[in-house]
Write a protein that holds these residues in place. Structure first.
Motif, short mmCIF file in Angstrom:
data_model
loop_
_atom_site.label_atom_id
_atom_site.label_comp_id
_atom_site.label_asym_id
_atom_site.label_seq_id
_atom_site.Cartn_x
_atom_site.Cartn_y
_atom_site.Cartn_z
N THR A 135 0.85 -1.19 0.00
CA THR A 135 0.00 0.00 0.00
C THR A 135 0.89 1.24 0.00
N PHE A 136 0.79 2.04 -1.05
CA PHE A 136 1.56 3.28 -1.12
C PHE A 136 0.96 4.30 -0.15
N ILE A 137 1.86 5.05 0.54
CA ILE A 137 1.38 6.03 1.52
C ILE A 137 1.53 7.45 0.99
N GLU A 138 2.79 7.87 0.68
CA GLU A 138 2.98 9.26 0.26
C GLU A 138 4.38 9.47 -0.29
N TYR A 139 4.55 10.61 -1.02
CA TYR A 139 5.85 11.14 -1.36
C TYR A 139 6.18 12.28 -0.39
N ILE A 140 7.45 12.44 -0.05
CA ILE A 140 7.88 13.49 0.87
C ILE A 140 9.02 14.26 0.21
N ASN A 141 8.82 15.57 -0.01
CA ASN A 141 9.86 16.45 -0.58
C ASN A 141 10.66 17.03 0.57
N MET A 142 11.95 16.68 0.62
CA MET A 142 12.78 17.09 1.75
C MET A 142 13.37 18.48 1.56
N ASN A 143 13.10 19.16 0.43
CA ASN A 143 13.82 20.39 0.09
C ASN A 143 12.93 21.59 -0.10
N SER A 144 11.61 21.41 -0.11
CA SER A 144 10.72 22.52 -0.44
C SER A 144 9.40 22.35 0.27
N ASP A 145 8.81 23.47 0.64
CA ASP A 145 7.47 23.43 1.22
C ASP A 145 6.43 23.06 0.18
N GLU A 146 6.75 23.33 -1.09
CA GLU A 146 5.85 22.96 -2.18
C GLU A 146 6.15 21.53 -2.57
N GLU A 205 6.44 -11.67 7.81
CA GLU A 205 5.19 -11.71 7.04
C GLU A 205 4.34 -10.48 7.32
N ALA A 206 4.56 -9.86 8.48
CA ALA A 206 3.75 -8.71 8.86
C ALA A 206 4.17 -7.49 8.04
N THR A 207 3.21 -6.62 7.76
CA THR A 207 3.52 -5.41 7.02
C THR A 207 4.07 -4.34 7.96
N ALA A 208 4.82 -3.39 7.39
CA ALA A 208 5.35 -2.26 8.14
C ALA A 208 5.54 -1.11 7.18
N ASP A 209 5.70 0.10 7.75
CA ASP A 209 5.97 1.27 6.93
C ASP A 209 7.46 1.33 6.60
N TYR A 210 7.78 1.52 5.33
CA TYR A 210 9.16 1.61 4.87
C TYR A 210 9.32 2.87 4.03
N THR A 211 10.52 3.47 4.07
CA THR A 211 10.80 4.69 3.31
C THR A 211 12.05 4.49 2.45
N LEU A 212 11.95 4.88 1.19
CA LEU A 212 13.09 4.90 0.29
C LEU A 212 13.37 6.34 -0.13
N TYR A 216 16.64 24.27 -8.25
CA TYR A 216 17.50 23.91 -9.37
C TYR A 216 18.82 23.32 -8.89
N THR A 217 19.18 23.57 -7.63
CA THR A 217 20.40 23.01 -7.07
C THR A 217 20.26 21.54 -6.70
N GLY A 218 19.04 20.99 -6.77
CA GLY A 218 18.81 19.58 -6.46
C GLY A 218 18.32 19.37 -5.04
N GLY A 219 18.10 18.09 -4.68
CA GLY A 219 17.62 17.79 -3.33
C GLY A 219 17.16 16.36 -3.20
N LYS A 220 16.53 16.03 -2.07
CA LYS A 220 16.13 14.67 -1.76
C LYS A 220 14.61 14.54 -1.75
N VAL A 221 14.13 13.36 -2.23
CA VAL A 221 12.70 13.04 -2.21
C VAL A 221 12.55 11.63 -1.66
N GLN A 222 11.54 11.41 -0.82
CA GLN A 222 11.28 10.11 -0.22
C GLN A 222 9.95 9.55 -0.71
N ALA A 223 9.86 8.22 -0.75
CA ALA A 223 8.61 7.51 -1.01
C ALA A 223 8.35 6.60 0.17
N LYS A 224 7.10 6.59 0.64
CA LYS A 224 6.75 5.81 1.83
C LYS A 224 5.64 4.83 1.48
N ALA A 225 5.78 3.57 1.93
CA ALA A 225 4.78 2.54 1.64
C ALA A 225 4.67 1.58 2.80
#
Length: 937
Positions: free
Chosen positions: A468-479, A519-526, A485-494
């Protein structure tokens, strides 16, 4: 000898021809008149049961309704594939458990010849059949079958086709013909697994969609393709990306949709993750999970990791064995999404055509689906179908571990079976594995044939796949969807218990997680790191989650533009130069140059330079001018120029045929942010060093070609055959160099080519319409007349044997030779004179030697008849003959008043001709006079 093979085609020992029918009248409707050579032959047509596709597969036989026939054609072709007989008989009463055999009779020639017999059923009327027509012509008459709506088997029978090659003789009484249905059948079932939560208690089947169906199919198929899993599909199958819906009465007891879905053959398109995978034929199952709202799950025609096409006469059983959660809210969303939260399997086969088969040429032992079985740690079971034509059937002879000891953890539910060639389902069971991975073998024997089934069981438990996908998280901008343009990090959570990946469209930028042990599910972030945007434009960065090889949650993050400048043409294509090309005196077309820059409100400086050796691009062409564009040109960050220079003139090109006007224009925001473009104007031109005339001497001439474009030598007009190597020249290009070798022809006595022309055409590779012509003019060897060779008497008339030709210009000036007698005094044989003088001295007789050394390989010439001996100093009478006709030589007349001959007059003198008045004199050999060489034709 035993042969073990994966069955992808029908084994002859397994198939006797089968067709199914319902009528009961033994009557032949034959449109051809009977002859004494025709006799009644009984046919039995049998239809093999369809392939089955499911997790645990067993053979199924076609139902009675699948076997019904409304009409039937029989065709007989001779060895030349010509139709010799056709009939549309009414079959006898059908027999067999499912009415799957049916005899009929037809009249055929029992003449000992070999025929191909073809049966086509349920196609409707086939018009315009004629004996003697080719098989190809007949096949064109058999119509393609079209169906835009779900196939209703109760009202529209399944078309069938089959054929055999057989010899018909006086002993022939019965012929069996194998046939196949042209449709595939798709079944969907909920199947409870023993010892686990029953799937039928948590999921109710409500709808089945068949997506990406073909609206058209062909009755005849390619046997080789069929055997290799390749469908036979019309050129225009009417491919539909919509779906046929099966619900309501199609669904039985909320868990079964059987014998309702019949479809044309359909090809697999792409594996998961590749462009176009969603267009594979597939089903989408709709139902209620835990009494919730209807949701949808995609299921594909795939076995393990092997994709399958949908083949005729196959039955594909989708067995749903577990549902772990709700699916997608809409069937069209499920279509383009990864299969999740549902466990199902599909395995294709056709009776005797899928699985592992051991065959010794007489008997077979068939193991379906295969002889390899993999189990998880849990106690579990799988089934295998065993079939043999050994009369006594088969038996399980032993079950052992890999070391040969008894395997108490491994068992089968039966140990014998399969008599009378009956397909028997054998259940293989394993106990729970609490020690270490283990392997066992089950030996099944039928007569002399033995199969070894390999069973492996590991320590990895079977667990449901949940994601189950949860969300994307932008680590560099409030938007959320903006990246600096200098780049940055983005996370995906499921939330998941499976492995997955976080991907981007940037090469090398991705993250992945292997499958966790629990076998149990858990939240993971990449997390991924987006590199800096080094371009001046914003970039859409595509991000997505990859689960089971399928793209999910694809989205775009916009990365801001770095400062920059860009120049584009009228088509918004980025360019580094604008080139204006036109012929002399013709204005080139107008072109648009647009400059865009970022930041859009920045000042833009324009600088123009020209190299010292170049001519500047015209400043009056409405192009950029040096200076500063302030405020981003009213904050737009863009400016356009419509540029059109005046034509280059003939006067400008006279001194420099490749004149080019060039300026470099720089657009600058600051020292680190700028770009440049070249503005160029030129006139396409091609020049050569072609001479005013070329001697026809059989020798090579070099032509130098210069151009300011790439060219091809496209044609040569040479009706007088001035050039010997026309064919070799056509197709030469500037890539091969700027020199061309011309091989000149040799002048002939019968028809002079002097003054004739050949035209060579060069074509520009850049526009393929601009052409450039040059002329090659033949001026060598000026024809004198018949004054060559020996003087012989012919029919009472004295005449020379050969024609005589002379150079179109003097070879040079030289002395005749030393003041000693040479004895070379012949007045008509200049060729013999010249050879005699050369052999006396290679340097002592300059005038004669000058001509002799014009010959190729002159040092190796061995006599007057040598093939290389052409040029010589003409004898006295021959030079006189030249004077007689020299006024016709036009611009190639003899310029000198005196011209040497090769005839000696005395020890001190030699003969020459005075061309100003036409007399011949003998004078001092030491005098320097002109030399013109001659040759015989």
């Amino acid at each position: 000898m035993k042969i073990i093979e994966k069955l992808c085609r029908t084994l002859p020992v397994l198939v006797t021809g089968v067709l199914l029918c319902t009528s009961c009248v033994n009557e032949t409707k034959d449109p051809q008149p009977d002859t004494p050579q025709l006799s009644d032959v009984k046919f039995v047509i049998e239809l093999p049961p369809p392939l089955v596709v499911k997790t645990n597969t067993r053979a199924t036989t076609g139902s009675v309704i699948e076997n019904q026939i409304d009409n039937l054609y029989l065709f007989a072709f001779d060895s030349d594939d010509k139709l010799v007989k056709f009939a549309y008989p009414t079959p006898d009463a059908a027999t067999g458990t499912n009415k799957n055999t049916c005899p009929f009779t037809a009249k055929l020639p029992l003449d000992g010849a070999t025929y191909t017999l073809m049966v086509v059923a349920n196609t409707g009327t086939i018009a315009d059949i004629e004996t003697g027509m080719t098989r190809t012509a007949l096949e064109a008459l058999i119509p393609a079958i079209t169906e835009e709506n779900p196939w209703n088997i109760a009202t529209r029978r399944i078309p069938m086709y089959g054929e055999i090659e057989t010899t018909l003789s006086s002993t022939t009484t019965e012929v069996n013909i194998p046939v196949r249905r042209m449709l595939a059948r798709v079944n969907v079932n909920l199947v409870d697994k023993e010892g686990e939560t029953n799937v039928t208690s948590v999921f109710k089947l409500e709808e089945v969609y068949f997506y990406n169906y073909n609206q058209k199919g062909v009755v005849l198929y390619n046997e080789d393709d069929f055997g290799n899993g390749i469908p036979t599909i019309p050129t225009t199958p009417g491919k539909q990306n919509t779906a046929h819906l099966y619900n309501g009465d199609y669904i039985t007891d909320d868990k079964t949709c059987n014998d309702k879905i019949y479809v044309f053959e359909n090809a697999h398109v792409k594996p998961y993750g590749e462009d176009g995978w969603v267009n594979n034929p597939c089903i989408v199952v709709g139902g209620s999970y835990n009494n919730g709202a209807t949701s949808y799950y995609r299921l594909d025609f795939i076995k393990g990791s092997t994709w399958m096409s949908v083949l005729r006469n196959h039955s594909y059983n989708f067995n749903i064995t577990d549902v772990q959660g709700a699916g997608y809210d809409d069937p069209d969303v499920a279509l383009v999404s990864a299969p999740v939260n549902m466990e199902a399997g599909v395995i294709p086969w056709e009776d005797g055509e899928a699985g592992d088969v051991i065959f010794d040429g007489q008997h077979y032992l068939s193991i379906r689906p295969e002889m390899m079985f993999q189990f998880p740690r849990d106690a579990d079971s799988q089934t295998v179908t065993v079939k043999t034509n050994v009369p006594a059937g088969f038996e399980v002879t032993k079950i052992v571990n890999s070391d040969g000891t008894d395997a108490d953890w491994l068992s089968t539910d039966i140990t014998t079976g399969g008599t009378s060639e009956t397909a028997t389902v054998l259940t293989i069971s394993v106990t729970e594995n609490e020690t270490a991975p283990r392997t066992g073998y089950i030996y099944i024997k039928a007569g002399r044939l033995e199969a070894k089934l390999t069973v492996t069981q590991d320590l990895v438990p079977k667990k449901p796949a949940i994601f189950t996908f949860i969300e994307y998280i932008n680590m560099n901008s409030d938007e959320l969807l903006n990246i600096p343009y200098t780049g940055g990090k983005v996370q995906a959570k499921a939330n998941t218990n499976m492995g997955w990946k976080f991907c981007t469209d940037i090469e090398g930028v991705e993250a992945s997680m292997t499958e966790p042990a629990s076998e149990a599910t858990a939240d993971y972030t990449l997390e991924v790191t987006i590199p800096a945007n080094t371009t001046w434009e914003p970039i859409d960065r595509k991000l997505w989650v990859l689960y089971k090889g399928v793209t999910l949650q694809e989205t775009l993050f916009t990365q801001a533009a770095a400062p920059g400048v860009r120049t584009v043409d009228a088509n918004n294509q980025e360019i580094t130069e604008l080139v204006f090309i036109s012929p002399a005196g013709v204005d080139p077309g107008e072109q648009t140059l647009t400059v865009n820059w970022s930041p859009k409100d920045a000042d833009l400086t324009v600088a123009i330079t020209t190299d010292a050796d170049d001519v500047a691009f015209p400043t009056d062409a409405s192009g950029p001018t040096a200076g500063t564009i302030t405020g981003g040109n009213e904050g737009t960050g863009t400016i356009s120029y419509a540029i059109q220079p005046a034509a280059l003139t003939a006067a400008e090109l006279k001194d420099d045929p490749f004149l080019e006007k060039v300026s470099k224009v720089e657009f600058i925001i600051d020292d680190n942010v700028k770009t440049s473009i070249l503005l160029r104007q030129l006139c396409p031109n091609l020049v050569t060093d072609v001479k005013g005339g070329y001697m026809l001497n059989g020798q090579e001439e070099t032509l130098t070609v210069q151009a300011n474009f790439e060219w091809t030598l496209t044609s040569i007009t040479d009706k007088y055959e001035i050039l010997q190597n026309d064919d070799e020249l056509i197709g030469l290009t500037s890539e091969g160099g700027n020199t061309i070798t011309l091989v000149m022809a040799e002048e002939t006595a019968d028809k002079s080519k002097t003054g004739k022309k050949a035209t060579i055409v060069f074509t520009s590779n850049e526009d393929e319409t601009s052409t450039y012509e040059i002329e090659i003019t033949a001026v060598e060897a000026l024809y004198v007349g018949r004054f060559g060779g020996a003087l012989v008497k012919n029919g009472g008339v004295w005449q020379f044997e050969k024609g005589l030709a002379v150079q179109n210009a003097d070879e040079g000036n030289a002395t005749w030779g030393p003041s000693t007698a040479s004895g070379v005094t012949d007045v008509t044989n200049g060729k013999g004179n010249t050879y005699a003088l050369y052999t006396k001295s290679t340097t002592g007789y300059p005038a004669a030697n000058l001509c002799f050394k014009k010959n190729a390989n002159y040092a190796s010439i061995g006599g007057v008849d040598d093939v290389n001996y052409n040029w010589f100093l003409p004898a006295q009478k021959q030079v006189m003959s030249m004077w007689v006709v020299h006024n016709s030589f036009d611009t190639y007349k003899f310029a000198s008043a005196y011209s040497w001959s090769s005839t000696e007059g005395s020890a001190n003198n030699a003969w020459y001709v005075r061309f100003s008045i036409g007399n011949s004199l003998s004078n001092g050999k030491s005098l320097s006079r002109s030399v013109r060489c001659a040759r015989e034709l």
